[in-house]
Design a protein around this motif. Structure first.
Motif, mmCIF file in Angstrom:
data_model
loop_
_atom_site.group_PDB
_atom_site.id
_atom_site.type_symbol
_atom_site.label_atom_id
_atom_site.label_comp_id
_atom_site.label_asym_id
_atom_site.label_seq_id
_atom_site.Cartn_x
_atom_site.Cartn_y
_atom_site.Cartn_z
ATOM 1 N N SER A 19 10.731 5.003 62.439
ATOM 2 C CA SER A 19 10.131 6.274 62.859
ATOM 3 C C SER A 19 10.373 7.399 61.870
ATOM 4 C CB SER A 19 10.675 6.676 64.241
ATOM 5 O OG SER A 19 12.004 7.173 64.144
ATOM 6 N N THR A 20 11.163 7.149 60.822
ATOM 7 C CA THR A 20 11.346 8.173 59.791
ATOM 8 C C THR A 20 10.067 8.392 58.991
ATOM 9 O OG1 THR A 20 12.134 6.531 58.181
ATOM 10 C CG2 THR A 20 13.795 7.638 59.552
ATOM 11 N N GLY A 21 9.150 7.445 59.067
ATOM 12 C CA GLY A 21 7.851 7.629 58.425
ATOM 13 C C GLY A 21 7.726 7.010 57.052
ATOM 14 N N THR A 22 8.840 6.561 56.472
ATOM 15 C CA THR A 22 8.750 5.916 55.158
ATOM 16 C C THR A 22 9.504 4.587 55.118
ATOM 17 O OG1 THR A 22 10.633 7.231 54.356
ATOM 18 C CG2 THR A 22 8.423 8.082 53.894
ATOM 19 N N GLU A 23 9.920 4.096 56.274
ATOM 20 C CA GLU A 23 10.577 2.790 56.346
ATOM 21 C C GLU A 23 9.524 1.734 56.692
ATOM 22 O OE1 GLU A 23 13.602 -0.206 56.531
ATOM 23 O OE2 GLU A 23 13.593 1.831 55.696
ATOM 24 N N PRO A 24 9.353 0.707 55.852
ATOM 25 C CA PRO A 24 8.381 -0.344 56.166
ATOM 26 C C PRO A 24 8.709 -1.020 57.498
ATOM 27 C CG PRO A 24 9.013 -0.460 53.858
ATOM 28 C CD PRO A 24 9.922 0.547 54.501
ATOM 29 N N ILE A 25 7.661 -1.372 58.223
ATOM 30 C CA ILE A 25 7.825 -2.062 59.499
ATOM 31 C C ILE A 25 8.309 -3.479 59.222
ATOM 32 C CG2 ILE A 25 6.612 -2.928 61.528
ATOM 33 C CD1 ILE A 25 4.685 -0.557 61.213
ATOM 34 N N LEU A 26 9.372 -3.879 59.898
ATOM 35 C CA LEU A 26 9.973 -5.179 59.639
ATOM 36 C C LEU A 26 8.998 -6.313 59.925
ATOM 37 C CD1 LEU A 26 12.595 -6.556 58.769
ATOM 38 C CD2 LEU A 26 13.250 -6.665 61.164
ATOM 39 N N MET A 27 8.248 -6.209 61.042
ATOM 40 C CA MET A 27 7.214 -7.198 61.350
ATOM 41 C C MET A 27 5.953 -6.475 61.774
ATOM 42 S SD MET A 27 7.188 -10.502 63.945
ATOM 43 C CE MET A 27 7.112 -9.565 65.466
ATOM 44 N N THR A 28 4.885 -6.678 61.022
ATOM 45 C CA THR A 28 3.637 -5.984 61.302
ATOM 46 C C THR A 28 2.895 -6.657 62.441
ATOM 47 O OG1 THR A 28 2.294 -7.309 59.792
ATOM 48 C CG2 THR A 28 3.511 -5.443 58.838
ATOM 49 N N PRO A 29 1.868 -6.002 62.996
ATOM 50 C CA PRO A 29 1.095 -6.622 64.086
ATOM 51 C C PRO A 29 0.451 -7.952 63.693
ATOM 52 C CG PRO A 29 0.698 -4.264 64.027
ATOM 53 C CD PRO A 29 1.510 -4.582 62.809
#
Length: 382
Positions: A81-91
């Motif tokens: 939610s910081t806005g610049t951390e890649p999502i660990l697992m995408t949809p």
């Protein structure tokens, strides 16, 4: 603040929410909670204030961690939610490797994505306050932004998502080859120490090969599984009896291909209410057996010789008690799981004459099993 800057490798005016969050998570939660008010004041005085929403969320997650209530997912979601951390697992189920497991390509692509997200954040396309408050639209936009980047070619032509997956596949294959080479070396060492080497029972081999040729010409189970294991779906059977028999026996230990029968395979596997077929279960069981289990089981049979019981229950116990492989002590549920896997193996062994109708190892099985296992593990050049 000095610690945060050192941890991020950036001056204070360049710090992002992600930098601060990762620094807070790098120390014990109690220490981070105590330092939080001073850090907030120092960053405000240095001209790099973050929003009240961020600081409140930081206090909430650190308090939850300190109380032992936060899950790994909670912490990961807050970091994203910081806005610049890649999502660990995408949809779309792309999964980033853990930080300490990333290869050079994954590390490069991860850093590139962070830099890209920082650009989008600066352009106002990402709303971190909305992310941390759980806004679904903001989260969906954040996910789509990363999905698009992962599937868009870079100037050098590489597609980030594919580049990372290819590197992971290469690492997996390399680890598999290394494990296979070690198992092959151990098998050869064990066989060389046998006081008496098994000899080929030619009459039994000829009879078993004749039965096998007739069986492989039939449709359905077990013929389709044995053809897939040996890779005979798209090539003719060898004329030599030993070559045919060893190819099928080796395929049981290391299936070459999957079933190629008709039907919509995808539709079958997404039907959660449906039942897997007998052949699907058999192939899944064969593929789930580890090198160490094959080595332990076949080594035990080779030492004991023909006439020994080789039922699924006995195989599971031989593997659990083996001194040929370094494994943790098998729990009862592990032994039961191994027994279930070897139920398919012993059934298929019966069609090859490796075991008789009472699941007892035959002279043919004593001679052929080690050779089949060696064939399965040996590099193609051999």
């Amino acid at each position: 603040m000095d610690f945060v800057c050192a941890h991020a490798g950036r001056p204070v005016l360049a710090l992002t929410r992600r930098d601060v969050a990762r620094a807070l998570l790098a120390v014990p939660s109690g220490v981070a909670l105590v330092a939080l008010p001073d850090l907030r004041r120092e960053m405000l005085a240095a001209g790099r204030p973050l929003t009240p929403t961020f600081w409140e969320s930081a206090k909430a997650i650190l308090s939850s961690i300190e109380a032992g209530q936060a899950t790994v997912g909670d912490v990961q979601r807050w970091l994203e939610s910081t806005g610049t951390e890649p999502i660990l697992m995408t949809p779309s189920y792309f999964v980033w490797p853990e930080e300490d497991e990333r290869g050079p390509v994954a590390a490069e692509m991860y850093a590139r994505l962070v830099a890209y997200l920082e650009e989008r954040l600066a352009a106002g396309e990402i709303e971190p306050d909305a992310l941390v408050s759980g806004d679904r639209e903001a989260r969906r936009a954040y996910e789509e932004l990363q999905e698009q980047w992962l599937s868009t070619p870079l100037p050098d032509g590489r597609v980030p998502g594919f580049a990372v997956s290819d590197e992971q596949d290469e690492e997996l294959f390399a680890a598999w080859d290394e494990e296979e080479a070690y198992a092959l070396s151990e098998l050869r060492h064990i066989m060389a120490e046998l006081p008496k080497q098994p000899e080929a029972p030619l009459a039994e081999l000829e009879a078993a090969a004749a039965r096998l040729r007739a069986l492989l010409a039939l449709p359905g189970y077990p013929s389709n599984v044995l053809r897939a294991c040996a890779g005979f779906e798209d090539r003719p059977l060898p004329d030599d009896d030993a070559e045919l028999w060893l190819a099928v026996a080796a395929g049981i230990a290391g299936p070459i291909s999957d079933l190629s029968e008709g039907g919509d395979v995808l539709e079958e596997f997404v039907d959660l209410d449906g039942e897997l077929s007998e052949e699907d279960i058999a192939l899944a069981n064969l593929c789930a057996i580890q090198h160490a289990d094959w080595l332990a089981g076949v080594a035990a049979l080779a030492r004991m010789g023909p006439g020994v019981l080789a039922s699924p229950e006995r195989m599971a116990r031989l593997i659990a008690e083996s001194e040929d492989v370094d494994v943790d002590e098998h729990a009862d549920d592990d032994v039961e799981a191994t027994e279930r896997l070897f139920t398919s193996v012993v059934t298929l062994w019966g069609y090859l004459g490796i075991v008789d109708e009472d699941d007892v190892l035959t002279p043919l099985g004593w001679w052929g099993l080690p050779k089949a296992l060696e064939r399965s593990w040996a590099p193609p050049a051999e």
